[in-house]
Write an enzyme that holds these catalytic residues in place. Structure first.
Site, PDB file in Angstrom:
ATOM      1  N   TYR A 151       0.759  -1.294  -0.140  1.00 33.78           N
ATOM      2  CA  TYR A 151       0.064   0.004   0.143  1.00 33.78           C
ATOM      3  C   TYR A 151       0.974   1.355   0.042  1.00 33.78           C
ATOM      4  CZ  TYR A 151      -3.800   3.237   1.639  1.00 33.78           C
ATOM      5  OH  TYR A 151      -4.693   4.283   1.779  1.00 33.78           O
ATOM      6  N   LYS A 155       1.273   3.844  -3.251  1.00 31.68           N
ATOM      7  CA  LYS A 155       0.945   5.145  -3.279  1.00 31.68           C
ATOM      8  C   LYS A 155       2.212   6.125  -3.566  1.00 31.68           C
ATOM      9  CE  LYS A 155      -3.455   4.906  -2.110  1.00 31.68           C
ATOM     10  NZ  LYS A 155      -4.705   5.514  -2.756  1.00 31.68           N
TER      11      LYS A 155
END
Ligand code: NAD
Ligand code: UDP
Length: 330
Positions: A151, A155
């Protein structure tokens, strides 16, 4: 705060069936825009957008952003990505693909259409921060091989892509770093702390604090967050971010548990569970930039936002709350 100026547009919201996306779409439709929602329903349910299908200005596309999308729109909000640790760690490779391939596909679309595109980035780009509060200049402390990396690094790579498409191809970008946000329509089983505690309290189950509960987070109510997101999209072209959007009031997880117990009137006991790997110890945004560039400031106190969220879950879980109450009474 100054009003958001707008004229009628066709707007693409990826991840629009999710918690934040569905609130954003409500607001865009209220302003008279047409909205295309592209979502593969990986971490959401159609329930969040059920109320929108009768609206002729709303269209749902079941679509995975890892594949190209050909639509004609004036603006893009790129929110597609599972956001809770349980969801994004369920299939880490797909999570990373969603951030990276999703960004490439949506930036490619924005480049062709010469339209503005906003990226829902995250405070997780700061990892387990060693400076506090976090300003946008802080470069973060992320473990690239840990359980949250799919994650966090996804990102971070997406932000890189946004800035490279901006510098190399002139795509008008807006990058916002969202800090912990909560409110109605959170997924009841997504494992995030606010929904977990409220569901546990309402069903009379133990409230699970990971570690000793001294870690902190700063919780932003969804209405405030969406206001910040729309202000960023409407901001002048030179405001590209990254820009922190979140509430500055910091609470320990233990304080949050106590507040949820108080608001729900629950008799649930607090229990301690092991702390997950790479769990950040402290998180609080510095929102000076949002104040200066967007005239934005969060307004909902935690107690008030929690009360709205509790009311939502009370309705959602009405049958189960009734059954749990009967069991206790026996
Ligand atoms: P959510 O899980 O409720 O919503 C994400 C949506 O994206 C879901 O509807 C999901 O089905 C969809 N999705 C996932 N993978 C997809 C794919 N490959 N193709 C198409 N759709 C896909 O989460 P949320 O809280 O609404 O978060 C929305 C965005 O905001 C995410 O990008 C998240 O990273 C970011 N964000 C949220 C928070 C928060 O506290 N809520 C904090 C930081 C960042
Ligand atoms: N947490 C907790 N109990 C739960 C769920 C989460 O104590 O049932 C803790 C978690 O370890 C973290 C904080 O609450 O320290 C916020 O967790 P969440 O998953 O909501 O968001 P994030 O860690 O991504 O900020």
């Amino acid at each position: 705060m100054p009003p958001i100026s707008d004229s009628r547009k066709r707007i693409l919201v990826t991840g629009g069936a999710g918690f934040l996306g569905s609130h954003l779409i409500d607001r865009l439709l209220e302003q008279g825009h047409e909205v295309i929602c592209a979502d593969n329903l990986f971490s959401s349910t159609k329930r969040n957008i059920d109320h929108l299908h009768a609206n002729p200005r709303f269209e749902f596309l079941r679509h995975d952003v890892c594949f190209p999308l050909y639509v004609e729109v004036d603006e893009i909000y790129n929110l597609a990505c599972p956001a809770s640790p349980i969801h994004y760690q369920h299939d880490p490779i797909q999570t990373l693909k969603t951030s990276v391939h999703g960004a490439i596909n949506m930036l490619g679309l924005a480049k062709r259409l010469k339209c503005k595109i906003l990226q829902a980035s995250t405070s997780e780009v700061y990892g387990d921060p060693v400076t506090h509060p976090q300003t946008e200049e802080y470069r973060g402390n992320v473990n690239p091989i840990g359980p949250r990396a799919c994650y966090d690094e996804g990102k971070r790579a997406a932000e890189t892509l946004f800035f490279d498409y901006h510098r190399q191809a002139g795509v008008p970008i807006k990058v916002m770093r969202i800090f912990n946000t909560y409110g109605p329509r959170m997924h009841r089983q997504d494992g995030r702390v606010v929904s977990n505690f409220i569901v546990q309290a309402l069903l009379g189950q133990p409230i699970t604090i990971y570690g000793d509960g001294s870690q902190t987070r700063s919780f932003c109510y969804v209405d405030d967050l969406i206001d910040g997101m729309m202000r960023l999209m409407a901001s002048p072209p030179d405001v590209i971010g990254p820009i922190n959007i979140g509430n500055t009031r910091e609470f320990t997880i233990l304080e949050l548990a106590q507040m949820v117990i108080e608001i729900t009137g629950s008799r649930s006991q607090i229990v301690s569970k092991p702390l997950p790997g790479d769990d950040p110890k402290q998180r609080q945004p510095d929102i000076t930039k949002a104040r200066e560039k967007l005239g934005w400031e969060p307004t909902a106190p935690l107690r008030q936002g929690l009360s709205h969220t509790v009311a939502y879950f009370r309705e959602l879980l009405a049958d189960e709350i009734g059954a749990a109450g009967e069991k206790l009474a026996v």
